[in-house]
Design a protein around this motif. Structure first.
Motif, PDB file in Angstrom:
ATOM      1  N   SER A 133       0.854  -1.194   0.000  1.00 53.01           N
ATOM      2  CA  SER A 133       0.000   0.000   0.000  1.00 53.01           C
ATOM      3  C   SER A 133       0.879   1.228   0.000  1.00 53.01           C
ATOM      4  CB  SER A 133      -0.905   0.006   1.240  1.00 53.01           C
ATOM      5  OG  SER A 133      -0.132  -0.033   2.409  1.00 53.01           O
ATOM      6  N   THR A 134       1.025   1.834  -1.143  1.00 48.70           N
ATOM      7  CA  THR A 134       1.811   3.056  -1.266  1.00 48.70           C
ATOM      8  C   THR A 134       1.244   3.884  -2.400  1.00 48.70           C
ATOM      9  OG1 THR A 134       4.036   3.938  -1.597  1.00 48.70           O
ATOM     10  CG2 THR A 134       3.450   1.986  -2.857  1.00 48.70           C
ATOM     11  N   LYS A 135       1.415   5.162  -2.312  1.00 46.87           N
ATOM     12  CA  LYS A 135       0.858   6.055  -3.320  1.00 46.87           C
ATOM     13  C   LYS A 135       1.762   6.063  -4.540  1.00 46.87           C
ATOM     14  CE  LYS A 135      -1.388   9.096   0.027  1.00 46.87           C
ATOM     15  NZ  LYS A 135      -1.466  10.475   0.570  1.00 46.87           N
ATOM     16  N   MET A 136       1.477   5.218  -5.472  1.00 49.71           N
ATOM     17  CA  MET A 136       2.276   5.165  -6.685  1.00 49.71           C
ATOM     18  C   MET A 136       1.340   5.009  -7.876  1.00 49.71           C
ATOM     19  SD  MET A 136       3.847   1.318  -6.856  1.00 49.71           S
ATOM     20  CE  MET A 136       4.714   1.423  -5.323  1.00 49.71           C
ATOM     21  N   ASN A 137       1.716   5.611  -8.959  1.00 50.34           N
ATOM     22  CA  ASN A 137       0.951   5.490 -10.186  1.00 50.34           C
ATOM     23  C   ASN A 137       1.756   4.622 -11.139  1.00 50.34           C
ATOM     24  OD1 ASN A 137      -0.345   5.852 -12.690  1.00 50.34           O
ATOM     25  ND2 ASN A 137      -1.132   7.843 -12.032  1.00 50.34           N
ATOM     26  N   LEU A 138       1.400   3.327 -11.180  1.00 50.42           N
ATOM     27  CA  LEU A 138       2.177   2.391 -11.975  1.00 50.42           C
ATOM     28  C   LEU A 138       2.092   2.708 -13.459  1.00 50.42           C
ATOM     29  CD1 LEU A 138       1.417  -0.987 -10.186  1.00 50.42           C
ATOM     30  CD2 LEU A 138       3.332   0.565  -9.852  1.00 50.42           C
ATOM     31  N   ALA A 139       0.955   3.249 -13.907  1.00 47.06           N
ATOM     32  CA  ALA A 139       0.809   3.589 -15.323  1.00 47.06           C
ATOM     33  C   ALA A 139       1.803   4.677 -15.708  1.00 47.06           C
ATOM     34  CB  ALA A 139      -0.616   4.034 -15.613  1.00 47.06           C
ATOM     35  N   ASP A 140       1.943   5.698 -14.844  1.00 51.34           N
ATOM     36  CA  ASP A 140       2.904   6.768 -15.131  1.00 51.34           C
ATOM     37  C   ASP A 140       4.332   6.256 -15.098  1.00 51.34           C
ATOM     38  OD1 ASP A 140       0.863   8.525 -15.443  1.00 51.34           O
ATOM     39  OD2 ASP A 140       1.133   9.546 -13.519  1.00 51.34           O
ATOM     40  N   MET A 141       4.601   5.346 -14.154  1.00 52.28           N
ATOM     41  CA  MET A 141       5.948   4.783 -14.074  1.00 52.28           C
ATOM     42  C   MET A 141       6.278   3.966 -15.311  1.00 52.28           C
ATOM     43  SD  MET A 141       8.802   4.228 -12.813  1.00 52.28           S
ATOM     44  CE  MET A 141       9.397   4.135 -11.159  1.00 52.28           C
ATOM     45  N   GLN A 142       5.324   3.173 -15.751  1.00 55.98           N
ATOM     46  CA  GLN A 142       5.534   2.375 -16.951  1.00 55.98           C
ATOM     47  C   GLN A 142       5.748   3.261 -18.167  1.00 55.98           C
ATOM     48  OE1 GLN A 142       1.990   0.012 -16.774  1.00 55.98           O
ATOM     49  NE2 GLN A 142       2.960  -1.661 -15.661  1.00 55.98           N
ATOM     50  N   THR A 143       5.027   4.371 -18.221  1.00 57.12           N
ATOM     51  CA  THR A 143       5.209   5.329 -19.323  1.00 57.12           C
ATOM     52  C   THR A 143       6.594   5.945 -19.275  1.00 57.12           C
ATOM     53  OG1 THR A 143       2.847   5.843 -19.328  1.00 57.12           O
ATOM     54  CG2 THR A 143       4.323   7.420 -20.404  1.00 57.12           C
ATOM     55  N   GLU A 144       7.041   6.291 -18.055  1.00 56.15           N
ATOM     56  CA  GLU A 144       8.371   6.889 -17.882  1.00 56.15           C
ATOM     57  C   GLU A 144       9.468   5.919 -18.323  1.00 56.15           C
ATOM     58  OE1 GLU A 144      11.623   9.238 -16.762  1.00 56.15           O
ATOM     59  OE2 GLU A 144       9.522   9.777 -17.085  1.00 56.15           O
ATOM     60  N   ILE A 145       9.332   4.659 -17.937  1.00 55.38           N
ATOM     61  CA  ILE A 145      10.334   3.660 -18.314  1.00 55.38           C
ATOM     62  C   ILE A 145      10.305   3.399 -19.817  1.00 55.38           C
ATOM     63  CG2 ILE A 145      10.951   1.220 -18.071  1.00 55.38           C
ATOM     64  CD1 ILE A 145      10.159   1.378 -15.170  1.00 55.38           C
ATOM     65  N   LYS A 146       9.111   3.454 -20.400  1.00 56.94           N
ATOM     66  CA  LYS A 146       8.991   3.235 -21.843  1.00 56.94           C
ATOM     67  C   LYS A 146       9.621   4.381 -22.623  1.00 56.94           C
ATOM     68  CE  LYS A 146       5.591   2.276 -25.467  1.00 56.94           C
ATOM     69  NZ  LYS A 146       4.144   2.080 -25.787  1.00 56.94           N
ATOM     70  N   LEU A 147       9.409   5.615 -22.149  1.00 55.17           N
ATOM     71  CA  LEU A 147       9.960   6.780 -22.841  1.00 55.17           C
ATOM     72  C   LEU A 147      11.465   6.900 -22.641  1.00 55.17           C
ATOM     73  CD1 LEU A 147       7.208   9.459 -22.066  1.00 55.17           C
ATOM     74  CD2 LEU A 147       7.610   8.264 -24.229  1.00 55.17           C
ATOM     75  N   ARG A 148      11.933   6.573 -21.454  1.00 50.60           N
ATOM     76  CA  ARG A 148      13.371   6.659 -21.174  1.00 50.60           C
ATOM     77  C   ARG A 148      13.789   5.427 -20.387  1.00 50.60           C
ATOM     78  NH1 ARG A 148      17.317   8.973 -17.823  1.00 50.60           N
ATOM     79  NH2 ARG A 148      15.815   9.317 -16.154  1.00 50.60           N
ATOM     80  N   PRO A 149      13.902   4.297 -21.073  1.00 53.50           N
ATOM     81  CA  PRO A 149      14.221   3.044 -20.377  1.00 53.50           C
ATOM     82  C   PRO A 149      15.612   3.092 -19.755  1.00 53.50           C
ATOM     83  CG  PRO A 149      14.391   2.766 -22.751  1.00 53.50           C
ATOM     84  CD  PRO A 149      13.794   4.118 -22.531  1.00 53.50           C
ATOM     85  N   PRO A 150      15.837   2.296 -18.717  1.00 56.15           N
ATOM     86  CA  PRO A 150      17.160   2.273 -18.089  1.00 56.15           C
ATOM     87  C   PRO A 150      18.218   1.745 -19.059  1.00 56.15           C
ATOM     88  CG  PRO A 150      15.781   0.500 -17.250  1.00 56.15           C
ATOM     89  CD  PRO A 150      14.890   1.374 -18.059  1.00 56.15           C
ATOM     90  N   TYR A 151      19.403   2.289 -18.929  1.00 57.49           N
ATOM     91  CA  TYR A 151      20.515   1.818 -19.747  1.00 57.49           C
ATOM     92  C   TYR A 151      20.862   0.387 -19.342  1.00 57.49           C
ATOM     93  CZ  TYR A 151      25.283   1.154 -21.378  1.00 57.49           C
ATOM     94  OH  TYR A 151      26.401   0.649 -21.948  1.00 57.49           O
ATOM     95  N   GLN A 152      20.922  -0.498 -20.309  1.00 60.63           N
ATOM     96  CA  GLN A 152      21.175  -1.910 -20.050  1.00 60.63           C
ATOM     97  C   GLN A 152      22.682  -2.194 -20.087  1.00 60.63           C
ATOM     98  OE1 GLN A 152      18.705  -4.126 -19.315  1.00 60.63           O
ATOM     99  NE2 GLN A 152      17.170  -2.500 -19.500  1.00 60.63           N
ATOM    100  N   ILE A 153      23.233  -2.517 -18.934  1.00 58.58           N
ATOM    101  CA  ILE A 153      24.645  -2.881 -18.837  1.00 58.58           C
ATOM    102  C   ILE A 153      24.760  -4.391 -18.990  1.00 58.58           C
ATOM    103  CG2 ILE A 153      26.733  -2.742 -17.437  1.00 58.58           C
ATOM    104  CD1 ILE A 153      25.362  -0.539 -15.830  1.00 58.58           C
ATOM    105  N   SER A 154      25.592  -4.836 -19.888  1.00 59.28           N
ATOM    106  CA  SER A 154      25.782  -6.278 -20.055  1.00 59.28           C
ATOM    107  C   SER A 154      26.938  -6.755 -19.179  1.00 59.28           C
ATOM    108  CB  SER A 154      26.060  -6.611 -21.521  1.00 59.28           C
ATOM    109  OG  SER A 154      27.295  -6.048 -21.932  1.00 59.28           O
ATOM    110  N   VAL A 155      26.891  -8.028 -18.833  1.00 63.85           N
ATOM    111  CA  VAL A 155      27.947  -8.601 -17.998  1.00 63.85           C
ATOM    112  C   VAL A 155      29.295  -8.532 -18.713  1.00 63.85           C
ATOM    113  CG1 VAL A 155      28.728 -10.699 -16.832  1.00 63.85           C
ATOM    114  CG2 VAL A 155      26.298 -10.108 -16.841  1.00 63.85           C
ATOM    115  N   SER A 156      29.267  -8.637 -20.039  1.00 60.69           N
ATOM    116  CA  SER A 156      30.518  -8.584 -20.798  1.00 60.69           C
ATOM    117  C   SER A 156      31.201  -7.225 -20.675  1.00 60.69           C
ATOM    118  CB  SER A 156      30.236  -8.885 -22.274  1.00 60.69           C
ATOM    119  OG  SER A 156      29.354  -7.924 -22.831  1.00 60.69           O
ATOM    120  N   GLU A 157      30.428  -6.180 -20.381  1.00 64.26           N
ATOM    121  CA  GLU A 157      31.004  -4.844 -20.198  1.00 64.26           C
ATOM    122  C   GLU A 157      31.748  -4.726 -18.881  1.00 64.26           C
ATOM    123  OE1 GLU A 157      28.204  -1.715 -22.543  1.00 64.26           O
ATOM    124  OE2 GLU A 157      27.326  -2.667 -20.783  1.00 64.26           O
ATOM    125  N   LEU A 158      31.585  -5.716 -18.012  1.00 63.56           N
ATOM    126  CA  LEU A 158      32.283  -5.714 -16.732  1.00 63.56           C
ATOM    127  C   LEU A 158      33.513  -6.599 -16.803  1.00 63.56           C
ATOM    128  CD1 LEU A 158      29.298  -5.938 -14.252  1.00 63.56           C
ATOM    129  CD2 LEU A 158      30.564  -3.927 -14.939  1.00 63.56           C
TER     130      LEU A 158
END
Length: 308
Positions: A133-158
């Motif tokens: 139970s927390t005040k979060m708007n999952l739809a807005d979060m999903q939109t934010e991630i879709k518009l600016r998804p997190p940079y995907q670091i691959s294991v090979s880059e490490l």
């Protein structure tokens, strides 16, 4: 079972751990992930403010803001929207509890270990999604991630080198290529900033036109000095670079703006015989005004709001 396994708070500039959850899992997979935590913490200043590293059956997610990074380890099937809501909640509480002076001057690891109590409580809530139970708007979060998804670091880059990694940052989805400088969003453009940008373009255009005229004069009169042509084109390049610095964030941005302004002054000093005092005053004043606007338009202090 999808769940959050651990979390930590790390200072971006040197990777100093400020706080972390107490973990009891000593499995091989967890030990390997802790190594990834340490390797990533050394490279936080070179990475975007929102990233994900997928390591088989685990994911490491983190966000960075105000010189502090919030990292978490979860199972691979844990929803990204909840993972970044969890990190944002840690960020808000940490910023509220501790001021920047304390985090910047901390010298020993885990000096804010008492923050672990909040991490554990929040982790328990997010691991029990049915009763979450927390005040979060999952739809807005999903939109934010879709518009600016997190940079995907691959294991090979490490790729390890002396126990640590050398991360070659490739393409950050949503922003294109990024450089070794931290990815930052600049503050919104103000009216004085727009004016300085337009005036810098105008000065660059004037220098460019005079430069071509100087080339024509040089071709018609062999006695003309070619150095004037160089001065005009250097002035053009300096004005355009000021525009670039105003629009984009780069490393040593303020120092570069002052050096560019110095180049504008030197070019105009050399061209004093070809320009009257009002023209010289205009070019130097515009250069100083643009330098000031570059200095005032700093990176945003807070990462994007996840609408939690």
């Amino acid at each position: 079972m999808s769940m959050i396994l651990s979390a930590s708070v790390v200072r971006v500039r040197d990777g100093l751990p400020l706080s972390a959850s107490t973990d009891y899992d000593q499995s091989t997979g967890m030990q390997e992930c802790r190594k990834y935590f340490k390797m990533l913490s050394k490279k936080l200043s070179q990475l975007p403010d929102r990233c994900t590293l997928k390591t088989g059956q685990y994911n490491i997610n983190f966000i960075s803001s105000l010189g502090v990074s919030y990292m978490m380890l979860c199972t691979e099937n844990y929803p990204s929207v909840l993972a970044f809501c969890f990190l944002d909640e840690l960020q808000k509480e940490f910023i509220t509890t501790y001021n920047m002076m304390k985090t910047n001057t901390a010298i020993r690891p885990y000096c804010f270990i008492e923050f672990d109590n909040f991490i554990q409580r929040t982790k328990q809530r997010y691991n029990n999604t049915r009763s979450l139970s927390t005040k979060m708007n999952l739809a807005d979060m999903q939109t934010e991630i879709k518009l600016r998804p997190p940079y995907q670091i691959s294991v090979s880059e490490l790729g390890s080198a002396n126990g640590f990694s050398h991360i070659t940052v490739g393409e950050y989805k949503g922003t294109g290529k990024i450089s070794a400088a931290p990815h930052q969003r600049l503050e919104p453009v103000t009216l004085p900033g727009i004016v300085s940008f337009v005036l810098s373009l105008l000065c660059g255009a004037l220098n460019l036109i005079r430069g071509f005229h100087a080339i024509e004069s040089l071709l018609q009169n062999e006695g003309e000095d070619f150095s004037y042509v160089i001065a005009f084109f250097l002035g053009t390049a300096a004005c355009l670079y000021q525009c670039y610095l105003f629009v984009y964030y780069t490393g040593w941005r303020n120092a570069k703006s002052f050096l560019t302004f110095g180049l504008i002054c030197l070019c105009n000093m050399y061209l004093y015989e070809l320009r009257n005092m009002w023209q010289l005053f205009f070019h130097v004043t515009v250069g100083a005004f643009s330098t000031l606007q570059i200095r005032l338009r700093q990176p945003q202090g807070k990462s994007p709001d996840y609408n939690v």
